[in-house]
Design a protein around this motif. Structure first.
Motif, mmCIF file in Angstrom:
data_model
loop_
_atom_site.group_PDB
_atom_site.id
_atom_site.type_symbol
_atom_site.label_atom_id
_atom_site.label_comp_id
_atom_site.label_asym_id
_atom_site.label_seq_id
_atom_site.Cartn_x
_atom_site.Cartn_y
_atom_site.Cartn_z
ATOM 1 N N GLN A 15 0.817 -1.208 0.000
ATOM 2 C CA GLN A 15 0.000 0.000 0.000
ATOM 3 C C GLN A 15 0.853 1.260 0.000
ATOM 4 N N PHE A 78 -8.408 -3.294 -2.193
ATOM 5 C CA PHE A 78 -7.189 -2.616 -2.638
ATOM 6 C C PHE A 78 -6.567 -3.361 -3.806
ATOM 7 N N HIS A 82 -6.397 -2.133 -8.130
ATOM 8 C CA HIS A 82 -5.139 -2.025 -8.857
ATOM 9 C C HIS A 82 -5.162 -2.865 -10.127
ATOM 10 N N GLY A 101 -8.998 2.883 -3.772
ATOM 11 C CA GLY A 101 -7.793 2.281 -3.211
ATOM 12 C C GLY A 101 -7.337 2.991 -1.945
ATOM 13 N N ASN A 105 -6.998 1.392 1.649
ATOM 14 C CA ASN A 105 -5.707 1.507 2.334
ATOM 15 C C ASN A 105 -5.898 2.096 3.721
ATOM 16 N N SER A 167 0.329 -8.016 -3.054
ATOM 17 C CA SER A 167 -0.769 -8.110 -2.082
ATOM 18 C C SER A 167 -1.294 -9.531 -1.928
#
Length: 406
Positions: A15, A78, A82, A101, A105, A167
């Motif tokens: 993040q 998140f 992306h 996002g 986060n 992630s």
């Protein structure tokens, strides 16, 4: 430290990389999506606004969710935005993904902060906090330069794919290793009403600590944001040195949070006072000696360590002070830091626009730390008051010492 705590740190690393990587990808995004560079810059602003608003709001919305559910939900959101950002050809869609996002986060970090301190003993909040914030500092050291390199060789979309891929192991590890239970990881969370938590967040000692965190973080990001022109136009380094010096600042930051995690729990007041005075002197010295290459290199490392050392210690003290708000404390601490991250660069930009020169951001940083010291000193003077509400630090060691004096 529990294994799950390091996996939370891995997620924070991803993040943090996402938050800062656009500083090196803006021109490519602008060219690819056919927008101006200033328009592409709104992606950074949108993320910052999402972090400030999202931290308390997401913490409030998720306060009754199981801890594992909250962390997984935020991290999956998140990750997915992306993927969408890497695929889209629309700037508007990309802008929306940055806002979502940032909200995810902010929610993740807010829950992770209080969950982390719930995984360790009552006297180890500083060490737990340092593990999480180490993810942010490692993003400065490796994630941001790595994202810039990916963008140069494979296009800006590859950096978004990389954040999503990093992630994935954090998602799996949280699923397997993070205990269930209340979002904050603190007993009594379900019983504590929202109004009760908000009342706890109005306590003077917590307000002071959050204000100090915002001021110190504002000082940090004021100079960090404009470090490139300082070291090229004032120090005289070529632009090719900029990534290395940014990474050096990140290396210092990692050292700072590590040291803070070991000392801020036991002796918070001496640590914060000494660190803040050194931080103030360092910013002033950096402004005065920025034209000397050796001094600039040394101070980039030292100021990175001092900035994040003091900053992470203040986060720890906010968590100690907000025992009555076990869920929302992390959200407000996150919001305070991001308020500083927004205000600091804005003040540095005003100084530059006023024609004060490229040495002005370190001077602004010094003024912000001086203001923090003045506020902290005023709070400490009230520490012996009968109510004790203005106490700067509220660690178990400070509390026990106060009881012995009584």
């Amino acid at each position: 430290m529990p294994f799950a705590l390091y996996m939370l740190g891995l997620a924070v690393f991803a993040q943090g990389t996402s938050e800062f990587m656009l500083s090196g990808l803006g021109p490519d995004i602008a060219a690819d999506l056919d927008v101006s560079l200033s328009t592409a810059g709104t992606l950074t602003s949108a993320f910052a606004v999402g972090m400030v608003i999202g931290a308390p709001v997401m913490a409030l919305l998720s306060r009754r969710w199981p801890r594992r559910t909250a962390l997984l939900g935020f991290l999956l959101a998140f990750l997915l935005v992306h993927v969408v950002g890497a695929l889209t050809g629309s700037f508007a869609v990309l802008l929306v993904t940055r806002v979502i996002g940032a909200l995810a986060n902010a929610g993740f970090l807010a829950v992770a902060l209080v969950a982390a301190v719930g995984m360790v003993g009552p006297n180890a909040k500083g060490r737990a906090t340092s593990v999480l914030l180490a993810g942010v500092t490692l993003a400065c050291v490796a994630g941001v330069p790595g994202g810039a390199l990916l963008g140069q060789f494979f296009g800006w979309r590859s950096a978004f794919w990389a954040v999503a891929l990093v992630s994935v192991p954090a998602v799996l590890a949280i699923l397997w290793s993070v205990p269930g239970g209340a979002s904050g990881g603190v007993s009594g969370t379900e019983a504590a009403g929202v109004r009760g938590e908000l009342r706890a967040l109005r306590e003077p000692r917590l307000v002071v600590t959050l204000l100090l965190g915002a001021l110190v973080n504002g000082a940090t990001f004021c100079t960090f944001t404009y470090l490139s022109p300082v070291i090229t136009d004032v120090t005289g380094f070529p632009e090719s040195w900029v990534p290395a010096l940014l990474a050096l600042f990140g290396a210092g930051s990692f050292i700072g949070v590590t040291v803070a995690g070991r000392f801020a729990d036991a002796r918070p007041v001496p640590f914060l006072l000494t660190g803040a005075v050194a931080l103030l002197a360092g910013w002033a010295l950096f402004a005065l000696t920025a034209g000397n290459p050796v001094a600039a290199v040394v101070l980039v490392l030292v100021q990175g360590a001092l900035s994040f050392g003091v900053g992470s210690a203040l986060i720890t003290q906010a968590l100690y002070a907000a025992t009555g708000a076990p869920t929302l404390s992390g959200g407000f601490a996150t919001a305070a830091l991001n308020v500083g991250a927004a205000i600091g660069p804005a003040l540095g930009g005003l100084a530059l626009a006023a024609g004060l020169g490229h040495r002005s951001p370190p001077w602004v940083s010094a003024l912000l730390v001086a203001l923090a010291l003045a506020v902290g000193a005023a709070a400490l003077r009230k520490r012996q008051s009968p109510s004790g509400n203005a106490t700067l630090c509220n660690s178990p060691q400070v509390n026990s010492a106060t009881q012995r004096r009584g």
